[in-house]
Motif scaffolding. Sequence first.
Motif, PDB file in Angstrom:
ATOM      1  N   SER A 723       0.807  -1.227   0.000  1.00 52.01           N
ATOM      2  CA  SER A 723       0.000   0.000   0.000  1.00 52.01           C
ATOM      3  C   SER A 723       0.837   1.272   0.000  1.00 52.01           C
ATOM      4  O   SER A 723       0.346   2.330  -0.403  1.00 52.01           O
ATOM      5  N   THR A 724       2.091   1.195   0.469  1.00 53.08           N
ATOM      6  CA  THR A 724       2.923   2.407   0.538  1.00 53.08           C
ATOM      7  C   THR A 724       4.022   2.410  -0.525  1.00 53.08           C
ATOM      8  O   THR A 724       4.945   3.212  -0.436  1.00 53.08           O
ATOM      9  N   THR A 725       3.915   1.538  -1.523  1.00 52.08           N
ATOM     10  CA  THR A 725       4.999   1.365  -2.493  1.00 52.08           C
ATOM     11  C   THR A 725       4.523   1.632  -3.914  1.00 52.08           C
ATOM     12  O   THR A 725       3.394   1.300  -4.276  1.00 52.08           O
ATOM     13  N   GLN A 726       5.374   2.219  -4.714  1.00 49.08           N
ATOM     14  CA  GLN A 726       5.152   2.372  -6.146  1.00 49.08           C
ATOM     15  C   GLN A 726       6.243   1.630  -6.907  1.00 49.08           C
ATOM     16  O   GLN A 726       7.384   1.558  -6.452  1.00 49.08           O
ATOM     17  N   VAL A 727       5.886   1.104  -8.081  1.00 54.30           N
ATOM     18  CA  VAL A 727       6.831   0.385  -8.938  1.00 54.30           C
ATOM     19  C   VAL A 727       6.756   0.958 -10.349  1.00 54.30           C
ATOM     20  O   VAL A 727       5.668   1.242 -10.859  1.00 54.30           O
ATOM     21  N   ARG A 728       7.918   1.137 -10.962  1.00 55.64           N
ATOM     22  CA  ARG A 728       8.024   1.542 -12.366  1.00 55.64           C
ATOM     23  C   ARG A 728       9.021   0.615 -13.064  1.00 55.64           C
ATOM     24  O   ARG A 728       9.852  -0.020 -12.417  1.00 55.64           O
ATOM     25  N   ILE A 729       8.960   0.588 -14.383  1.00 61.76           N
ATOM     26  CA  ILE A 729       9.886  -0.204 -15.183  1.00 61.76           C
ATOM     27  C   ILE A 729      10.624   0.729 -16.139  1.00 61.76           C
ATOM     28  O   ILE A 729       9.997   1.516 -16.859  1.00 61.76           O
ATOM     29  N   SER A 730      11.960   0.653 -16.140  1.00 63.71           N
ATOM     30  CA  SER A 730      12.780   1.396 -17.105  1.00 63.71           C
ATOM     31  C   SER A 730      13.180   0.413 -18.202  1.00 63.71           C
ATOM     32  O   SER A 730      14.052  -0.443 -17.993  1.00 63.71           O
ATOM     33  N   ALA A 737      20.750  -2.332 -21.712  1.00 61.39           N
ATOM     34  CA  ALA A 737      20.836  -1.295 -20.685  1.00 61.39           C
ATOM     35  C   ALA A 737      19.449  -0.723 -20.421  1.00 61.39           C
ATOM     36  O   ALA A 737      18.617  -0.609 -21.332  1.00 61.39           O
ATOM     37  N   ALA A 738      19.197  -0.353 -19.153  1.00 61.17           N
ATOM     38  CA  ALA A 738      17.898   0.202 -18.756  1.00 61.17           C
ATOM     39  C   ALA A 738      17.916   1.705 -18.996  1.00 61.17           C
ATOM     40  O   ALA A 738      18.194   2.486 -18.086  1.00 61.17           O
ATOM     41  N   THR A 739      17.604   2.099 -20.217  1.00 56.88           N
ATOM     42  CA  THR A 739      17.659   3.515 -20.585  1.00 56.88           C
ATOM     43  C   THR A 739      16.286   4.110 -20.857  1.00 56.88           C
ATOM     44  O   THR A 739      16.165   5.302 -21.102  1.00 56.88           O
ATOM     45  N   GLY A 740      15.238   3.275 -20.829  1.00 55.36           N
ATOM     46  CA  GLY A 740      13.915   3.765 -21.179  1.00 55.36           C
ATOM     47  C   GLY A 740      13.275   4.609 -20.105  1.00 55.36           C
ATOM     48  O   GLY A 740      13.601   4.507 -18.915  1.00 55.36           O
ATOM     49  N   GLU A 741      12.353   5.458 -20.494  1.00 52.09           N
ATOM     50  CA  GLU A 741      11.603   6.299 -19.568  1.00 52.09           C
ATOM     51  C   GLU A 741      10.788   5.407 -18.630  1.00 52.09           C
ATOM     52  O   GLU A 741      10.071   4.500 -19.077  1.00 52.09           O
ATOM     53  N   PRO A 742      10.885   5.614 -17.321  1.00 53.64           N
ATOM     54  CA  PRO A 742      10.140   4.763 -16.381  1.00 53.64           C
ATOM     55  C   PRO A 742       8.646   4.757 -16.696  1.00 53.64           C
ATOM     56  O   PRO A 742       8.046   5.799 -16.956  1.00 53.64           O
ATOM     57  N   THR A 743       8.051   3.561 -16.674  1.00 56.70           N
ATOM     58  CA  THR A 743       6.674   3.407 -17.101  1.00 56.70           C
ATOM     59  C   THR A 743       5.972   2.325 -16.280  1.00 56.70           C
ATOM     60  O   THR A 743       6.615   1.489 -15.653  1.00 56.70           O
ATOM     61  N   THR A 744       4.637   2.354 -16.307  1.00 61.77           N
ATOM     62  CA  THR A 744       3.817   1.273 -15.742  1.00 61.77           C
ATOM     63  C   THR A 744       3.122   0.495 -16.853  1.00 61.77           C
ATOM     64  O   THR A 744       2.240  -0.325 -16.576  1.00 61.77           O
ATOM     65  N   THR A 749       9.663  -5.093 -20.567  1.00 60.63           N
ATOM     66  CA  THR A 749      10.740  -5.614 -19.731  1.00 60.63           C
ATOM     67  C   THR A 749      11.800  -4.554 -19.513  1.00 60.63           C
ATOM     68  O   THR A 749      12.232  -3.882 -20.464  1.00 60.63           O
ATOM     69  N   GLY A 750      12.233  -4.412 -18.272  1.00 62.60           N
ATOM     70  CA  GLY A 750      13.268  -3.432 -17.973  1.00 62.60           C
ATOM     71  C   GLY A 750      13.663  -3.513 -16.511  1.00 62.60           C
ATOM     72  O   GLY A 750      13.242  -4.407 -15.764  1.00 62.60           O
ATOM     73  N   GLU A 751      14.486  -2.547 -16.096  1.00 58.49           N
ATOM     74  CA  GLU A 751      14.922  -2.517 -14.705  1.00 58.49           C
ATOM     75  C   GLU A 751      13.764  -2.081 -13.818  1.00 58.49           C
ATOM     76  O   GLU A 751      13.010  -1.160 -14.151  1.00 58.49           O
ATOM     77  N   ILE A 752      13.647  -2.732 -12.661  1.00 58.50           N
ATOM     78  CA  ILE A 752      12.570  -2.437 -11.721  1.00 58.50           C
ATOM     79  C   ILE A 752      12.977  -1.268 -10.841  1.00 58.50           C
ATOM     80  O   ILE A 752      14.030  -1.306 -10.193  1.00 58.50           O
ATOM     81  N   LEU A 753      12.150  -0.214 -10.813  1.00 55.59           N
ATOM     82  CA  LEU A 753      12.350   0.952  -9.959  1.00 55.59           C
ATOM     83  C   LEU A 753      11.293   0.944  -8.872  1.00 55.59           C
ATOM     84  O   LEU A 753      10.121   0.639  -9.154  1.00 55.59           O
ATOM     85  N   VAL A 754      11.667   1.280  -7.651  1.00 52.83           N
ATOM     86  CA  VAL A 754      10.710   1.247  -6.542  1.00 52.83           C
ATOM     87  C   VAL A 754      10.794   2.530  -5.732  1.00 52.83           C
ATOM     88  O   VAL A 754      11.840   3.183  -5.673  1.00 52.83           O
ATOM     89  N   SER A 755       9.673   2.871  -5.108  1.00 53.03           N
ATOM     90  CA  SER A 755       9.603   4.042  -4.231  1.00 53.03           C
ATOM     91  C   SER A 755       8.726   3.710  -3.034  1.00 53.03           C
ATOM     92  O   SER A 755       7.670   3.096  -3.190  1.00 53.03           O
ATOM     93  N   ALA A 756       9.187   4.082  -1.845  1.00 55.80           N
ATOM     94  CA  ALA A 756       8.423   3.832  -0.621  1.00 55.80           C
ATOM     95  C   ALA A 756       9.021   4.644   0.512  1.00 55.80           C
ATOM     96  O   ALA A 756      10.217   4.957   0.498  1.00 55.80           O
ATOM     97  N   PRO A 757       8.219   4.983   1.525  1.00 56.83           N
ATOM     98  CA  PRO A 757       8.772   5.702   2.681  1.00 56.83           C
ATOM     99  C   PRO A 757       9.824   4.893   3.428  1.00 56.83           C
ATOM    100  O   PRO A 757      10.678   5.461   4.098  1.00 56.83           O
ATOM    101  N   HIS A 758       9.755   3.563   3.335  1.00 53.32           N
ATOM    102  CA  HIS A 758      10.703   2.724   4.048  1.00 53.32           C
ATOM    103  C   HIS A 758      11.910   2.349   3.195  1.00 53.32           C
ATOM    104  O   HIS A 758      12.658   1.448   3.547  1.00 53.32           O
ATOM    105  N   LEU A 759      12.112   3.052   2.102  1.00 52.12           N
ATOM    106  CA  LEU A 759      13.294   2.838   1.277  1.00 52.12           C
ATOM    107  C   LEU A 759      14.537   3.334   1.999  1.00 52.12           C
ATOM    108  O   LEU A 759      14.474   4.220   2.857  1.00 52.12           O
TER     109      LEU A 759
END
Length: 917
Positions: A723-730, A737-744, A749-759
């Motif tokens: 509930s407190t996490t976001q995920v994007r794919i580059s 290489a993971a050069t693409g604009e982060p997307t949902t 297929t790409g590198e997994i990007l994550v965001s959360a207060p507990h990062l």
Amino acid sequence: MIGALPAAAGATAPASLPPRGLDGLDPSFSRLVTAGPGAHTWHLLDNADHLARLGVEPVGTLLCVHGNPTWSYLWRRLVSAATDRAAAGGQAWRVVAVDQLDMGFSERTGSPRGLPQRVADLDDLTTALGLAGAVVTVGHDWGGVISLGWAVDHPDLLAGVVLLNTAVHQPAHLRVPAPLRLALRPAVLGAATVATPAFLETTLALARPRLPRPVRHAYRAPYRGAERRGGIGGFVADIPVTSAHPSAAELDRVAAGVRGLDVPALLLWGPSDPVFGDQYLDDLVDRLPHAHVHRFEGAGHLVAEDVDYATAALDWLADATTGPGATTGPGATTGPDATTGPGATTASVTPPADVPTVDSSAAMPTPPYEPLWHHLDAQRDSTQTALVEMAPSGGAGPRVVPWALLARRVRELAAGLTAVGVRPGDRVSLLVPPGADLTAVLYACLRIGAVVVVADAGLGVKGLTRAVRGARPDHVVGELRGLTAARALGWPGRRISTTPLPPAVVRALGVGHALVDLVDAGRGVDLPAEPSPDGTAAVLFTSGSTGPAKGVVYTHRQLAAVAGALRAQYDLGPGTGLVAGFAPFALLAPALGARSVTPDMDVTSPRTLTAPAVAAAAAAVDATVLFLSPAALANVVATADDLTPADHAALARVRTFLSAGAPVPEHLLAAAGRLMPNAEPHTPYGMTEGLLITDATLAGIREATAARADGDLGGVCVGRPTSTTQVRISPLDDDGAATGEPTTEPGRTGEILVSAPHLKDGYFRLHLTDRAAARDVPGRRWHRTGDVGHLDGEGRLWVEGRLAHVVTTADGVVTPVGLEQRVERVPAVERAGVVGIGPRGAQLLVAVVETRPRTRRPGLASAELADAVRAAVDARLAAVLVVPDLPTDVRHNSKIDRTRLARWAEDVLSGGRVRRP
């Protein structure tokens, strides 16, 4: 000083240009400049004319000062890289790299030049050059001191400081480094530094790996003959080993002045330097607490030769001078209001330096803050069980600790640590296995604001040594085995033992206190104020399964957010009984108010955990939640036949069980679920940098797998973000290489990007790693995980492997996990690893499998097995190999080491000896 040297040390000679043909040195950068009252002539490298021909105006000047016995050749790559970047349209920096007088190809003056004179010499040169505007000093070895002397004296021009291994202060408790002590002996000084090239050759030998012959030839070029080496001897003789030395006062002046520098600072360090080791880095960080730091693991004294420092420095300069709030002029700062990368702010907390602070404008809301010891305070009078240790190191069966005892012991140890000199911000390495002692010491350290350093024994001796030395703890708390290792392997820090030791052992190991001593010492001692929520709380080392273990930095707020995320996701809290077969969960249990138990197992080898041991642990706390690593879970399933009816009854009371740390196969979750028939199986996805990112249940995995079409990308379903996490794919490009604009967008297929207060807050003294993890992210609280995968149409995340393991074939980019899953459908295959061999862009796919039954020898698969494996996949395989065991990481015993496997497969297929990988 010169009196201690051969007569040749006083020889004079004019300045000259270097001979042509020196490796990597463009002669068009060389020039001679006369400066100062003595009209001495300097040789220097200067790209000013190149920038003029390009028609670009420099944003500032990099003033580079070498040490002893190098010369401006040390900075050749920086001069060239800065010029090339300007030509490509990037920032234009003028680079002036000097040969100090009596060194390199500058004039041999024949006069002694102590530190005060050399600082004055550099001032004379910059005056002659007419340097104005933004100047960033760059220094190495004794050139670092001299460059800092100039920096302290020119606050009106100074815009930044870059330092490679150097020192401005000799700590009183440390001896001068051994190589310098030897060279300073009167009987050795002249012969080693002037009469012979011994000092020069010793320095060149410090490079890692060995310098190529042409590079060694270039470094020797200005010092051929004793009459050319007087400056080398003079530099060594000028080392102020006592306060009476003529240069001691100037060194003290510079060292004190460095504390007043408020400009951006970058420290690039080779930790394997026998001259300027990490103790000098500690001192510099203490003087420049806002500095960004990067330790290049394995690099040594000649760090400029060992690594690509030039790109690191130029990228840092671009960040420091173009980010929001940054300036390019004198006095530019890197405090909490400035940025150092794409949205990453610099910490004002110390130690450690070089970590981004929490961004209050992050997309995810910050949960309310409760310190980790909140439940300890709330239950300080409770006689209920807080934790159980099934196999305490002292033996004698389970050790049961009630909340009241745990809370009291935490307070007593906190007071005792304060009494013996542990201060807020001190780093404390905990070499204690999970259990009551580790829990009490950890919470005591957190309460007084000390920074806990946790690097568990599962890293192995080599990995643990690297981690502890890299963290440079001020104090080490350990059991006898850990303290013995600390002594034998030269780990830093004052020693505290968990148990009293015999006097002879205390002396041999350098132990200052035992925990029982701290209880006595702390009586009547007031605790310091509670640490700030945004103060640094912990440095937690990663598993090192995909490279050297990295120290992950957490603030108190972020650790509290980790506990909050677990509480919200799994309804953990007071009343919960938790079996913690994974150290972080055991340590977080008191912060959740849950009673926890550490089962009987070897924490360095998760596969040692058995089903009866888990059942006994569950019974000890009437467990409703159970957490195990995949390797531990596999052995629990394998030993299920040893369970008694009472064991089955204890496991039947479990309502939730979790397994994470590596991909968990569906069949393993299902098998474990049969042992805990009333529990819902979960497999969270996360990493040390963010312990809970997504969560999947067994039912959810089956639903996702059933909905997947045959042509889907494959991978392991790890569920939806919490509930407190976001995920994007580059997305990946054609080079992997993971050069693409982060997307949902689903199916990318790409590198997994994550965001959360507990990062995490950042990495400890790994500025470049921090920068890479925050590259091109859509906000300030994001992290590039290094994993590759994709999102499906339902928002579920599928992990396809590691970015470093992506294979680039002539037919396109291939991620390994999907192919491995197909190979593992072959009845004769137990487990598979798919790797690429050959040059990138034309790599060939190789499948390496464990067979069922297990093969005894590695080698080529039988024709029948190879045909079956090839029929199972939709990609061309160059070979199918069999091994008794696939290589895995040390800590989890489950993550396939595909990098090692690829090296092995390439060696075998190119005709090398067939041995186990």
